[in-house]
Design a protein around this motif. Structure first.
Motif: not given
Lengths: 309, 309
Positions: B132-142, B144-151, B244-248
């Motif tokens: 999965l891929v996560l985008l953290t939307l705050g004052t900036g944007i961070g 994180g990419i999880i591939s095969h269960g790991r960062v 990937f199947p999921l983008y959060l």
């Protein structure tokens, strides 16, 4: 009994196959034509014939398996091509299973740029790393991502469609439905389009534009600068996303490296903090059009964990 | 003896820590402040004190290890922060090794968005997937990419800087040196900038712009449309790259989901062949600001392959 694998590279008109030892030694190659208009059954016949010819030539060795690289979107689990401009007649046809049944040997279907990336990792410019990205610059732009030594597939097998990254927000329209795709701004086709737009000449080939650049033509040089910038924007994104040590490029357009690379690296430098703060390498691939053959052959070797010693 | 881990989320002014069982049950949390102006030694003291408090509370269990999420670029092998707008005083300071020595327990340093992505994979919206891929939307944007269960770390630990993908070729200048970074077009800060530009009001918070949108203000709605388009351009690239199947997405801006999501998904749809042809999900993250605590705690659990049964 020593083992070898066969890698196949299937294009729109050509079919190439190579016998490669499991330790990566090229044993022999053959090229054939294939006529897509005769339908998928004929294409399968042509592929099987090439493979059987190689198997016969190396019958003193055991065939580990066969990898087949094809241009287009694939579903890796089903061994299907689901979208391909060059191989429309094969879309949805169970090509892998048919070939496997005919051969009695394991067959892996893979996107051709993914196979090329794996080939470069196995025996080419990426031998010393476990993670790399390859961009294949041709009439379109393909991409392959190697992570922890293996092709990154995604959940369907469509990962690595790097030619369809947006590099110009409202750029040139692409057959994929998007605008501003990398391959519309940095492929050989894009170079030809730009030469039309800049009035350099009508229907010039990318090679002809390159020849103009060599002669010092400013418009031709400008075209390669624009192409380098588009590539640089894409590679900067990839560097920011992956932080991989190595980004490779292959394809005939590499002849113009000296004309587009300075603009490319300048673009990556200002667009990527990560590039400026790491020892990231952006280089030419090493195996030319054999990369796909090496990578395709390595697929069954890797899948079956054959010892390569 | 059962085991637990401690996850720490270090911000510019706040410090949060949580004790979490190795099977993912939240055992307890504490929040503290930290004063960066007093130097790195003081920050380490504050972190160690929080961890020791939690360790004391759960002394009947064995501490597997500690994970610490920090905003900024890190070098994972050395346990160093090499670039952080919020934690400049810690740049280059061997924070991981100092804490590890004080605690006598294994410590893993990680980028905060990477930790949040891992937390969502472990106990949140990504429990059912390995990628999965996560985008953290705050004052900036961070990111994180999880591939095969790991960062996915890349070779230095800087992978996943998704807020610095170029989404507008010559867009707003960013502190990273680039123009048109995603975080300059889709963060809370970007929403505030756009409200200035559109004359909605000076120095409005993203929350105030959201309130205007709820009241039906067309300019406020337009801002969220533009933000959704920028996010959609970035996510389309990610879909094309990763399949990937999921983008959060996570962060306070998610309150405005109904205003930006339609533009986002429309942008992804037309920009990505892969999205149109796969069951790709684009969803809200589930763990809110606890994702980073879960993910940080999971890091030592995963690193030491502790059985979570």
């Amino acid at each position: 009994m020593t083992q070898f694998a066969i890698g196949v590279d299937l294009g729109g008109t050509n079919l190439r196959a190579a016998a490669i030892s499991v330790s990566g030694q090229m044993l022999g190659k053959i090229a054939a034509e294939t006529d897509l208009s005769k339908g998928p059954g004929q294409v399968v016949d042509d592929i099987v014939r090439s493979i059987e010819t190689l198997r016969q030539r190396h019958r003193e060795q055991r065939l580990t398996g066969v990898g087949i690289g094809v241009p287009g979107f694939i579903r890796i689990a089903e061994g299907l091509i689901v979208g391909s401009n060059n191989l429309r007649c094969l879309e949805g046809y169970p090509i892998r299973d048919h070939i496997e049944r005919r051969l009695g040997a394991p067959v892996v279907l893979e996107n051709d740029a993914n196979a090329a990336a794996l080939g470069e990792k196995w025996m080419g410019a990426g031998k010393d790393v476990e993670d790399l990205v390859l961009l294949t610059l041709g009439t379109g732009i393909g991409g392959g991502i190697i992570s922890h030594g293996r092709v990154l597939h995604g959940f369907v097998g469509m990962a690595g469609e790097l030619g369809h990254m947006t590099v110009v927000t409202n750029g040139n329209p692409c057959g994929c439905g998007n605008r501003g795709c990398l391959e519309k701004h940095a492929s050989a086709t894009a170079i030809e389009s730009m030469s039309n737009l800049l009035g350099l000449g009508e229907q010039l080939s990318a090679k002809a534009v390159f020849d103009f650049a060599v002669q010092g033509d400013e418009r031709a040089k400008m075209i390669f600068t624009a192409m380098g910038q588009a590539l640089g924007t894409a590679i900067a994104n990839l560097v920011n996303i992956f932080n991989f040590p190595l980004y490779l490029m292959s394809g005939g357009v590499l002849a113009a490296w000296d004309f587009f690379y300075p603009a490319l690296v300048e673009e990556v430098r200002w667009r990527s903090f990560t590039y400026r703060n790491t020892q990231t390498r952006i280089e030419k691939a090493a195996l030319g059009n054999e990369a796909g053959l090496y990578g395709a052959a390595y697929l069954p070797v890797q899948a079956h964990r054959v010892t390569t010693e």
